[in-house]
Design a protein around this motif. Structure first.
Motif, PDB file in Angstrom:
ATOM      1  N   MET A  64       0.775  -1.230  -0.067  1.00 43.56           N
ATOM      2  CA  MET A  64       0.175   0.140   0.098  1.00 43.56           C
ATOM      3  C   MET A  64       0.689   1.199  -0.015  1.00 43.56           C
ATOM      4  O   MET A  64       1.156   1.652   0.928  1.00 43.56           O
ATOM      5  N   PRO A  65       1.301   1.686  -1.187  1.00 41.73           N
ATOM      6  CA  PRO A  65       2.467   2.777  -1.175  1.00 41.73           C
ATOM      7  C   PRO A  65       1.668   4.120  -0.649  1.00 41.73           C
ATOM      8  O   PRO A  65       2.493   4.977  -0.357  1.00 41.73           O
ATOM      9  N   ASP A  66       0.526   4.214  -1.032  1.00 45.58           N
ATOM     10  CA  ASP A  66      -0.327   5.318  -0.603  1.00 45.58           C
ATOM     11  C   ASP A  66      -0.786   5.267   0.843  1.00 45.58           C
ATOM     12  O   ASP A  66      -1.655   6.123   1.410  1.00 45.58           O
ATOM     13  N   ILE A  67      -0.102   4.644   1.737  1.00 48.16           N
ATOM     14  CA  ILE A  67      -0.312   4.383   3.000  1.00 48.16           C
ATOM     15  C   ILE A  67      -0.753   5.662   3.883  1.00 48.16           C
ATOM     16  O   ILE A  67      -0.036   6.815   3.803  1.00 48.16           O
ATOM     17  N   HIS A  68      -1.956   5.693   4.850  1.00 47.26           N
ATOM     18  CA  HIS A  68      -2.147   6.940   5.267  1.00 47.26           C
ATOM     19  C   HIS A  68      -2.510   6.617   6.833  1.00 47.26           C
ATOM     20  O   HIS A  68      -3.188   5.361   6.990  1.00 47.26           O
ATOM     21  N   VAL A  69      -2.243   7.152   7.871  1.00 45.88           N
ATOM     22  CA  VAL A  69      -2.813   6.999   9.336  1.00 45.88           C
ATOM     23  C   VAL A  69      -3.590   7.979   9.805  1.00 45.88           C
ATOM     24  O   VAL A  69      -3.262   9.230   9.764  1.00 45.88           O
ATOM     25  N   THR A  70      -4.758   7.527  10.211  1.00 49.05           N
ATOM     26  CA  THR A  70      -5.822   8.642  11.091  1.00 49.05           C
ATOM     27  C   THR A  70      -5.782   8.248  12.423  1.00 49.05           C
ATOM     28  O   THR A  70      -6.244   6.960  12.854  1.00 49.05           O
ATOM     29  N   ILE A  71      -5.427   9.104  13.326  1.00 45.00           N
ATOM     30  CA  ILE A  71      -5.461   9.103  14.523  1.00 45.00           C
ATOM     31  C   ILE A  71      -7.037   9.156  14.988  1.00 45.00           C
ATOM     32  O   ILE A  71      -7.278  10.441  15.020  1.00 45.00           O
ATOM     33  N   HIS A  72      -7.847   8.433  15.706  1.00 44.79           N
ATOM     34  CA  HIS A  72      -9.084   8.610  16.214  1.00 44.79           C
ATOM     35  C   HIS A  72      -8.995   9.281  17.553  1.00 44.79           C
ATOM     36  O   HIS A  72      -9.689  10.196  17.869  1.00 44.79           O
TER      37      HIS A  72
END
Length: 138
Positions: A64-72
């Motif tokens: 997943m080269p477009d990896i994104h992290v969303t911290i809730h």
């Protein structure tokens, strides 16, 4: 004490943004204690710093080269920081033996990190990765 908890949350946030999302090795070295232990490492996998960066940069990022992290949410108490987050991206490469599907992937994670002197010292986590892998096979 309050200031330390806020600082510890910032360390974890930085790790998620710079190491997991961006793959930044300099940040990884800066934020990772040499004695770090991943208490949730899969059986047979390196549970030290090398295993952690291997998972993000050699397994997750190529898939997943477009990896994104969303911290809730983040909750800190003492030297522990609990984070509820979603790691997302598009599966354009093989992921743990599953060929690229082109599908959106959302891995839900809750982890607890013990921060010592501004660095990751211990980690425990639960993720929805097993469920995600089974969905990608269908």
């Amino acid at each position: 004490m309050m200031e330390t908890m806020t600082e510890n949350k910032a360390v974890v946030r930085r790790f998620n943004e710079e190491v997991i999302a961006e793959g930044n090795l300099e940040s990884f070295k800066e934020l990772m204690d040499e004695q770090f232990i991943n208490r949730s490492a899969p059986e047979g996998m390196d549970n030290g710093p090398a295993g952690m960066i291997y998972f993000f940069n050699e397994i997750l990022r190529p898939a997943m080269p477009d990896i994104h992290v969303t911290i809730h949410q983040q909750v800190a108490e003492g030297d522990l920081v609990t984070t509820r987050k979603t790691i997302s991206g598009t599966q354009t490469g093989a992921l743990l033996g599953i060929p690229a599907t082109g599908r959106a992937v959302n891995i839900d994670v809750i982890d607890i990190v013990r921060v010592k002197d501004g660095k990751y010292f211990e980690h425990w986590g639960i993720t929805s990765l097993p469920e995600v892998l089974s969905q990608l096979q269908n």
